[in-house]
Design a protein around this motif. Structure first.
Motif, mmCIF file in Angstrom:
data_model
loop_
_atom_site.group_PDB
_atom_site.id
_atom_site.type_symbol
_atom_site.label_atom_id
_atom_site.label_comp_id
_atom_site.label_asym_id
_atom_site.label_seq_id
_atom_site.Cartn_x
_atom_site.Cartn_y
_atom_site.Cartn_z
ATOM 1 N N GLY A 139 -0.592 -4.224 6.737
ATOM 2 C CA GLY A 139 -1.799 -4.943 6.374
ATOM 3 C C GLY A 139 -2.236 -4.567 4.970
ATOM 4 N N VAL A 140 -3.357 -5.125 4.550
ATOM 5 C CA VAL A 140 -3.910 -4.776 3.241
ATOM 6 C C VAL A 140 -4.201 -3.276 3.223
ATOM 7 C CG1 VAL A 140 -5.882 -5.074 1.696
ATOM 8 C CG2 VAL A 140 -4.868 -7.069 2.831
ATOM 9 N N GLY A 141 -3.720 -2.602 2.181
ATOM 10 C CA GLY A 141 -3.875 -1.150 2.088
ATOM 11 C C GLY A 141 -2.601 -0.397 2.416
ATOM 12 N N SER A 142 -1.637 -1.045 3.091
ATOM 13 C CA SER A 142 -0.336 -0.394 3.320
ATOM 14 C C SER A 142 0.378 -0.232 1.994
ATOM 15 C CB SER A 142 0.521 -1.245 4.270
ATOM 16 O OG SER A 142 -0.093 -1.392 5.526
ATOM 17 N N THR A 143 1.218 0.770 1.901
ATOM 18 C CA THR A 143 1.996 0.975 0.682
ATOM 19 C C THR A 143 3.283 0.175 0.748
ATOM 20 O OG1 THR A 143 3.198 2.883 1.544
ATOM 21 C CG2 THR A 143 1.064 3.316 0.500
ATOM 22 N N PHE A 144 3.926 0.004 -0.409
ATOM 23 C CA PHE A 144 5.211 -0.696 -0.408
ATOM 24 C C PHE A 144 6.286 0.132 0.274
ATOM 25 C CE2 PHE A 144 3.383 -3.280 -3.962
ATOM 26 C CZ PHE A 144 3.402 -4.481 -3.260
ATOM 27 N N ALA A 145 6.085 1.448 0.317
ATOM 28 C CA ALA A 145 6.997 2.283 1.096
ATOM 29 C C ALA A 145 6.884 1.912 2.581
ATOM 30 C CB ALA A 145 6.675 3.756 0.881
ATOM 31 N N ASP A 146 5.656 1.658 3.034
ATOM 32 C CA ASP A 146 5.463 1.222 4.427
ATOM 33 C C ASP A 146 6.143 -0.121 4.654
ATOM 34 O OD1 ASP A 146 3.835 3.452 4.900
ATOM 35 O OD2 ASP A 146 1.998 2.370 4.314
ATOM 36 N N VAL A 147 6.010 -1.015 3.683
ATOM 37 C CA VAL A 147 6.612 -2.343 3.798
ATOM 38 C C VAL A 147 8.121 -2.223 3.947
ATOM 39 C CG1 VAL A 147 7.069 -4.508 2.600
ATOM 40 C CG2 VAL A 147 4.772 -3.519 2.556
ATOM 41 N N LYS A 148 8.746 -1.414 3.131
ATOM 42 C CA LYS A 148 10.209 -1.299 3.159
ATOM 43 C C LYS A 148 10.697 -0.632 4.442
ATOM 44 C CE LYS A 148 10.359 0.416 -1.124
ATOM 45 N NZ LYS A 148 10.926 0.946 -2.383
#
Length: 205
Positions: A139-148
């Motif tokens: 969600g908004v506030g997640s890092t791109f590390a979380d996304v990957k």
């Protein structure tokens, strides 16, 4: 004379008594009658139970109720009642976009801050509310590390990272503007569902 009469009367009386007490002639010569008792068994009642097996054919039920309207199951990708590919009328019917849609790209598309609708392809972009999260928890506030980590197939593009949902729809995780490369620590600022079939300007998508 008196004595003789008395004797005659007495004799006659004795003879009468004798006659009354003697056994009749016919009965003296009759054979004795023997009586035999026979036990007759009580009648027995026999109950016959018959099992009959038969096959019954049940006629089909006749439906007399009026037909009900069919319910459409919409399993298209989307957010809530907004589904990718919806027409402009369907999008407006959800009541989620109000009257904020305006024409763009020479009337090929209608756009608002929430959605982008193509005349040819229908709803091609949904911007998720700030409180929304994907099924993987991004969600908004997640890092791109979380996304990957959540979406190993995610690839960086000009506005952040894009991760496929299916062959036509992708998540767009938008990061900070004016950067050449996004660091793992950079955070997601907004999330969009975007269609690859969009024929609207890229700036609108």
């Amino acid at each position: 004379m008196k004595k003789k009469i008395g004797i005659v009367v007495l004799a006659a009386a004795i003879g009468g008594v004798t006659a009354c007490t003697s056994t009749p002639v016919g009965q003296q010569n009759a054979a004795p009658v023997t009586t035999t008792s026979v036990d007759v068994p009580a009648p027995t009642t026999v109950v016959v139970t018959e099992f009959v097996t038969s096959t019954a054919t049940i006629p089909p039920k006749v439906v007399t109720d009026p037909p009900k309207a069919a319910t459409r199951i919409d399993n298209r990708i989307g957010y809530g009642p907004l589904k990718m590919g919806m027409t402009l009328a369907e999008v407006e019917a959800t009541g989620l976009v109000g009257t904020t849609l305006v024409e763009a790209d020479s009337a090929r598309c209608w756009v608002s801050s929430q959605v982008l609708v193509s005349k040819n392809f229908g709803l091609v972009r949904i911007t998720l509310p700030a409180e929304a999260r994907t099924s993987a928890g991004i969600g908004v506030g997640s890092t791109f590390a979380d996304v990957k980590r959540a979406y190993p197939a995610a690839k960086e593009y000009r506005d952040g990272f894009s991760a496929p949902v299916d062959e036509k729809v992708s998540y767009a995780f938008v990061g900070p503007a004016s950067v050449e490369h996004f660091a793992d620590s950079d955070k997601v600022l907004s999330i969009k569902l975007s269609s690859r079939d969009a024929d609207c300007s890229m700036a609108l998508i």
